[in-house]
Write a protein that holds these residues in place. Sequence first.
Motif, PDB file in Angstrom:
ATOM      1  N   PRO A   1      15.664 -19.043 -76.927  1.00 49.16           N
ATOM      2  CA  PRO A   1      15.934 -20.044 -77.399  1.00 49.16           C
ATOM      3  C   PRO A   1      17.077 -20.965 -77.233  1.00 49.16           C
ATOM      4  O   PRO A   1      18.021 -20.129 -77.358  1.00 49.16           O
ATOM      5  N   GLN A   2      17.373 -22.096 -77.430  1.00 44.94           N
ATOM      6  CA  GLN A   2      18.756 -22.767 -77.384  1.00 44.94           C
ATOM      7  C   GLN A   2      19.506 -22.510 -78.890  1.00 44.94           C
ATOM      8  O   GLN A   2      19.036 -22.219 -79.836  1.00 44.94           O
ATOM      9  N   PRO A   3      20.950 -22.516 -78.773  1.00 41.81           N
ATOM     10  CA  PRO A   3      21.504 -21.952 -80.057  1.00 41.81           C
ATOM     11  C   PRO A   3      21.464 -23.422 -80.833  1.00 41.81           C
ATOM     12  O   PRO A   3      21.389 -24.587 -80.425  1.00 41.81           O
ATOM     13  N   LYS A   4      21.401 -23.309 -82.185  1.00 41.48           N
ATOM     14  CA  LYS A   4      21.292 -24.094 -83.106  1.00 41.48           C
ATOM     15  C   LYS A   4      22.501 -24.121 -83.851  1.00 41.48           C
ATOM     16  O   LYS A   4      22.980 -22.763 -84.381  1.00 41.48           O
ATOM     17  N   SER A   5      23.471 -25.454 -84.154  1.00 44.41           N
ATOM     18  CA  SER A   5      24.520 -25.027 -84.912  1.00 44.41           C
ATOM     19  C   SER A   5      24.514 -26.421 -85.843  1.00 44.41           C
ATOM     20  O   SER A   5      24.111 -27.336 -85.732  1.00 44.41           O
ATOM     21  N   LYS A   6      25.766 -26.387 -86.678  1.00 45.98           N
ATOM     22  CA  LYS A   6      25.913 -27.284 -87.742  1.00 45.98           C
ATOM     23  C   LYS A   6      27.210 -27.125 -88.105  1.00 45.98           C
ATOM     24  O   LYS A   6      28.141 -26.164 -87.686  1.00 45.98           O
TER      25      LYS A   6
END
Length: 222
Positions: free
Chosen positions: A4-9
């Motif tokens: 999966p792609q990294p998810k960031s905020k």
Amino acid sequence: MSLPQPKSKRLDFHAVPAEEQLSRADEFLELMNSRRTVRDYSSANVPLELIEKAVATAGTAPSGANMQPWRFVIVRDPEVKRKIREAAEKEEHESYNGRMSEKWLRRLAVLGTDEHKPFLEIAPYLIVVFRINSVEEDGETEPTYYSQESVGIAVGILLAALHNMGLATLTHTPSPMKFLQEILGRPKNEVPFVLIPVGYPAADARVPDISRKSLDQIAVVV
Ligand code: IYR
């Protein structure tokens, strides 16, 4: 292999003004330095809401791969506490009378501990912390990662949160602790980690006259 792609905020960072950092450090050190492990409890009640807040705070701990491998069972039912005391004292009797080495018993003698655990019934709550050692997903079993470290950190935060709200704690580790899984009906992947009585100290509570190592003794700066 497709990952999966990294998810960031964006990080929500609250900077502490430089001129406040040292005083905040001193205050927190003083607060934590006043924490003592308490074995003599009052049966005075504590609102469940406080215990739940402390557990929520513990749940903010970092964990391996963010798997949050902990379960906190909050025990307040007198009958369940009685069963836990009975089972713990049975194990402790064996430990103090043969399972522990003479060296170990010598260390505990200073603290004044023995096989009798009345606090398991007197303290209004027992928080039993379990370490989740594996998870099931799509019929497959996967280990949790760094679960010992993760749960250890969470327990540290739990003790700090409870101390900060004026409650006393004891990190109790009856050994072996398997009976906790049975009495509390937890699944096999939840391994007992530590049992923490929580409440107010008895009016005449006493604690061992011991000291903490100094900064020089515990820190090395290179
Ligand atoms: N689990 C036993 C023995 C014990 C072991 C250690 I290490 C301590 O720091 C204190 C006690 C008991 O709870 O008495």
